[in-house]
Design an enzyme around this catalytic site. Sequence first.
Site, short mmCIF file in Angstrom:
data_model
loop_
_atom_site.label_atom_id
_atom_site.label_comp_id
_atom_site.label_asym_id
_atom_site.label_seq_id
_atom_site.Cartn_x
_atom_site.Cartn_y
_atom_site.Cartn_z
N HIS A 178 26.54 -4.03 -42.97
CA HIS A 178 26.32 -3.40 -41.67
C HIS A 178 27.50 -3.78 -40.77
CE1 HIS A 178 24.41 -2.93 -37.70
NE2 HIS A 178 23.50 -2.20 -38.28
N ASP B 244 23.21 -12.30 -43.77
CA ASP B 244 22.65 -11.37 -42.79
C ASP B 244 21.24 -11.04 -43.29
OD1 ASP B 244 21.83 -9.21 -41.36
OD2 ASP B 244 23.64 -8.01 -41.65
N GLN C 110 17.46 -7.35 -42.68
CA GLN C 110 16.56 -6.49 -43.45
C GLN C 110 15.77 -7.27 -44.49
OE1 GLN C 110 15.95 -3.49 -42.61
NE2 GLN C 110 17.71 -2.93 -41.37
N LYS D 1 12.83 -6.40 -35.66
CA LYS D 1 12.58 -5.74 -36.95
C LYS D 1 11.42 -6.40 -37.68
CE LYS D 1 17.44 -4.49 -37.71
NZ LYS D 1 17.56 -3.06 -37.47
N CYS E 171 25.43 2.67 -39.93
CA CYS E 171 26.31 1.56 -39.52
C CYS E 171 26.97 0.84 -40.69
CB CYS E 171 25.57 0.50 -38.69
SG CYS E 171 24.85 1.13 -37.19
C1 LIG Z 1 21.66 -5.36 -42.27
C2 LIG Z 1 21.71 -5.38 -40.76
N1 LIG Z 1 22.44 -6.32 -40.16
C3 LIG Z 1 22.52 -6.41 -38.84
C4 LIG Z 1 21.84 -5.54 -38.02
C5 LIG Z 1 21.97 -5.66 -36.54
O1 LIG Z 1 20.72 -5.99 -35.99
P1 LIG Z 1 20.52 -5.91 -34.40
O2 LIG Z 1 20.85 -4.50 -34.01
O3 LIG Z 1 19.07 -6.22 -34.22
O4 LIG Z 1 21.42 -6.90 -33.79
C6 LIG Z 1 21.07 -4.53 -38.59
C7 LIG Z 1 20.37 -3.54 -37.76
O5 LIG Z 1 20.03 -2.47 -38.16
C8 LIG Z 1 20.99 -4.46 -40.01
O6 LIG Z 1 20.25 -3.53 -40.62
#
Ligand SMILES: Cc1ncc(COP(=O)(O)O)c(C=O)c1O
Length: 409
Positions: free
Chosen positions: A121, A198, A201, A224, A362
């Site tokens: 992401h 990270d 998810q 989430k 993203c």
């Molecule tokens: C794999 C992953 N990393 C990071 C993020 C970023 O999360 P946030 O927008 O809550 O900061 C997301 C959000 O969709 C994500 O799916």
Amino acid sequence: MYDVLKVRNDFPMIQTLKERHMIYLDSAATSFKPQCVIDKVNEYYTKENANIHRGDYDLSFEVSDEYENARKTCAKFLNAKKWEEIVFTNGASSALNLVAYGYGQKFLKEGDVILSTEAEHASNILPWFKVSEVTGAKIEYIALNHDGTFDIESFKKAMHEGVKVVTLAHVSNVLGYIMPIKEITKIAHEYGAVVVVDGAQSVPHLKTDVCDLDMDFLCFSSHKMLGPSGVGVLYGKYELLDQMDPFMLGGGSNARFDICGNILLKNPPFKFEAGTPCVEGVLGFKRALEYLMDLGMDNVQKYGHELHAYFMERMKELDNVEVYNPHAQTSIVTFNVKNIFAQDVAAYLNKMGIACRSGNHCAKILLNVIGASETIRASVYLYNTKEEIDYLIETLKGVTLEKCIGASL
Ligand SMILES: Cc1ncc(COP(=O)(O)O)c(C=O)c1O
């Protein structure tokens, strides 16, 4: 025994969906909140409204204690060794940026390597681009298989003495594959590299034990996983947090400073939490964690796998659809309807009362790997049912180019 109908009663948005004749298949973007979380946020504003760690009166002491108890609850949820290893941020993105800045920019130098994947992401790759620009460290990528799956042998090949940081998602937000983090941390540690995970998810869906998986850093978001927006977590091994620089300076993070510019920072986690935090969000997040622990993360994970397996099985009935992650193990199904632009399909699904996401999600470099610039992502969580999946499948059976273009106009 997991009872999804009972679980659904806890979520006011499920009733709203009924009134709007909608089904929600976008929990990978953000999840619904159970009533207990909403009540807690409300309670803070109606009965507990005070700043934390700053007031000399009972109300402030009480809410400060609750805030710190949220940290302890989070440490318990992750099986962290110490509550001091839990830093509250305002989301996964800010937690990932904090590690990249506080650890990456401080300790990496020219010639060092940051090893990642093409499935990341933006929030877990752009901060490392910046580290690379500032320090001269290089980014290298672990080769993914042509379908985006990960192979531990490719990881072994990609590791070398120069790798100082391995950074990757435990679960990809596009493909939903679960990375073998335990094997990855073991190998990375043999080379002396730190592993940044990270967990945006993964933590909502999988039982996560930071000690067993031996993660150095883990970043994720409350919103989430049933909690309020505006709250995230950076878990870090204490000795690493202790060496790291904060991303922000300000009130609450320092023990002393003087007119000459000398600053004495507090110990972790407080040195990373300058300024007034999202107090109501953290208190609501505590309720979300308790709710998940009451359900049992084993049950959440098991139900998630069952629902996802059912989803994948039913997708096989559709010969007008290409699924990009047939081997995914959790929550996410990414697909296209053949010969129809993803956004047009999403517009049609919206018209039919189905909320899901289309686009590049993203993860812009991954598209080179899977060979599709835009896809549709449907994601499920602990309140979704097989009937909702059935409705999506039946709707997809009737999709035509004309209907989709009509819905886009
Ligand atoms: C794999 C992953 N990393 C990071 C993020 C970023 O999360 P946030 O927008 O809550 O900061 C997301 C959000 O969709 C994500 O799916």
